[in-house]
Scaffold this active site. Sequence first.
Site, PDB file in Angstrom:
ATOM      1  N   GLN B 128      72.193  -0.931  49.645  1.00 17.29           N
ATOM      2  CA  GLN B 128      73.638  -0.713  49.693  1.00 17.29           C
ATOM      3  C   GLN B 128      74.196  -1.017  51.083  1.00 17.29           C
ATOM      4  OE1 GLN B 128      75.489   3.373  49.524  1.00 17.29           O
ATOM      5  NE2 GLN B 128      76.074   2.649  47.494  1.00 17.29           N
ATOM      6  N   GLY B 129      75.153  -1.920  51.154  1.00 16.39           N
ATOM      7  CA  GLY B 129      75.811  -2.238  52.422  1.00 16.39           C
ATOM      8  C   GLY B 129      77.231  -1.724  52.423  1.00 16.39           C
ATOM      9  N   SER B 131      78.361   1.653  54.495  1.00 15.10           N
ATOM     10  CA  SER B 131      78.712   2.254  55.785  1.00 15.10           C
ATOM     11  C   SER B 131      78.569   1.243  56.915  1.00 15.10           C
ATOM     12  CB  SER B 131      77.796   3.440  56.090  1.00 15.10           C
ATOM     13  OG  SER B 131      77.974   4.449  55.142  1.00 15.10           O
ATOM     14  N   SER B 163      69.177   1.962  53.139  1.00 13.92           N
ATOM     15  CA  SER B 163      67.799   2.246  52.739  1.00 13.92           C
ATOM     16  C   SER B 163      67.210   1.037  52.036  1.00 13.92           C
ATOM     17  CB  SER B 163      67.751   3.434  51.780  1.00 13.92           C
ATOM     18  OG  SER B 163      68.399   4.536  52.361  1.00 13.92           O
ATOM     19  N   GLU B 246      78.491   9.349  38.111  1.00 18.41           N
ATOM     20  CA  GLU B 246      77.583  10.475  38.330  1.00 18.41           C
ATOM     21  C   GLU B 246      77.991  11.594  37.366  1.00 18.41           C
ATOM     22  OE1 GLU B 246      76.286  13.933  39.336  1.00 18.41           O
ATOM     23  OE2 GLU B 246      77.997  13.663  40.669  1.00 18.41           O
TER      24      GLU B 246
END
Lengths: 315, 384
Positions: B128-129, B131, B163, B246
Amino acid sequence: MDFRLTDDQRALRRGVRALLEGRFGREALRAALDRADGEGAAGGRERADGRLRGDGRVLDRGLWRELGAAGFFALRLPEGGGGAGQGLPEAVLAFEEAGRVLLPGPLIATHLAAGAVAGAATGEAVVTSADGGLVEWLDEADVVLGDVTGAEPLAPLDPLTPVHRLPGAGAARTPDGLLVSLLSAAEQLGSAARTCEIAAQHARTREQFGRPVGAFQAVQHLCADMLVRVETARAAVYAASVTADPADVAAARLLADEAAVRGARDCLQVHGGMGFTWESDVHLHLKRAWTRTHRAGGATRSEEELAEDLVSGAV
Amino acid sequence: MDLTYTPEEEEFRARLRTWLAGVLPTLPPKPSPHDWPARRAYDLGWQRMLYDAGYAGLHWPVDAGGRGATPTQHLIYLEETEKAGAPYVGANFVGLLHAGPTVASEGSAEQRARWLPPVLRGEEVWCQGFSEPDAGSDLAALRTRAWRDGDDYVVSGSKIWTSHAEVADWCELLVRTAPGARKHRGITWLAMPMDAPGITVRPLRTLAGSTEFAEVFLDEVRVPAANRVGAENDGWRVTMVTLSYERGTAFVGEVVACRRVLSEVAREARKNGRWDDAALRRRLGGLNAEFRALWRLTQWNVSEAQGTGGVPGVGGSVFKLAYSHARQELFDAAAEVLGPDALDLGREWTLDRLSSLSYTIAAGTSQIQRNIVAERILGLPRGR
């Protein structure tokens, strides 16, 4: 699994709320407070302990009978036996509403005596019960369960919960300790939810520095933490009402006690100076919440039970 | 208020248990936490096993290749896999729980066909890019730029807290495509192939000593415009749609694990004599209450999600605030029980105590969560 309230449970909650808001709104609460307060102030006769006391009763017997007629006390008795045939979850919802409005009186003892003590189910009788080293509403009760020999009145912290201290270590367990814990937790939950609402309401409307104080993050975060404690306690209390498992009940009472006490304190803080006045209702929530924490052995007993649970059974 | 499971749910649980009991002993040994390629292979291998057994994408919609399971079945799945000691989602996290659902919900038919099956089969890893060094809690302030050049976007900037960047095939990337627009309006969602020229990955060492995250530097990286999901400048909405995927199940396995750890901590205290300290004993009892309540709150949120068709309320913020705090309290109490051994990084709880510090920061700090609760649930005015 569907943990949400059923339609019937929602209806029951609505019904109890409507009854209590109609019959025990803020004016009735303040009137009861004045009666209790007047016991000491307005020309009462002097008692053996030197305190003044009027002849007036604080409890509204008419309301007590209305509660009986509405099934508040007989809620869990079988339908054939004059009850409503409901279970603990429904009782918890009803007691939560009682906690919201600070309904006074030995509600739990009378509810638990329904079916066993004449007049309890219908609200004809006010029943109280010794609980550890304390007994609530001794002077106004028609029936007293347990041994209250040598009971000494205290100048009650909560003006709407007169208490007597019982001699001895007070270690005697109430026979219904589990249910006292659970229903008391339900009252705490109602009080915690209410103080969170009152605090948020005040924060939205009270202006300082040209804006609502609720626009300040320091105030927002106090209120947010109140809600977190309420909703966590709610899950625990409702679940305990379904399982009636002793560890679940102990967890529920701990979280509900904390949500109520800290909620009332934070609510008081959000109200600033007005929160410190007699005129505000916030202190009534705090004093009642503090009083309830002493029921059924208090936090110590619950924490010890939950510690033991960790090493005894399966998780 | 029904906490019993239906016969179908119990049958689902029983089948899962049987399968786990059979398959877990056949797993290869766990790789070293420092060997990222081995971790990738291990996590993908587990995903493949799930796929072959019909458990891949359990909570994904059926038309996206998932199983269309109810939130309650997902809860049972997470509870049982944790209790059985099954591998964590690991390198498959972003693919299964974020990028995949985003593509499933907002992608074109071609995009779904290209990206979803490899995630389910355990063939491709996503990172995931989102932040950036200057866009953390205020994510919409992100500054990584992308401009159109023919059939490509050209991307320059930097991302952080990514991550699995070292071993990922794809990166779900938020970029700024309209610098003049209001900050939420000029953002676009791109799938960036991680082998494209111009990408530099630099591992970021955490205070726990490990390299769980990376910084990703982008220097005129070319990303095909066909890799854009949703319209240009509509990336913020695209991302938020997925966040609402979610369903109250985000921390199910962790709560189950914490309850097990708490029990182990109590047993350790009994063994080493700390149990005689009434204050510590009561503190552990209090934590038992907290985690019992968190489990019930999970069941509550899952029931709500099930009732509303999968869109959770802001109950997730309430849960995360309570849980992240309780988790830190748990490992503080564990340190109290360990006494001097709390200084030994060889003790698992000591490392867990360190990693627990991230819980009140990652995925929305506790301060941001409180703002959300105050403004969206309690209706307080927007604060600054």
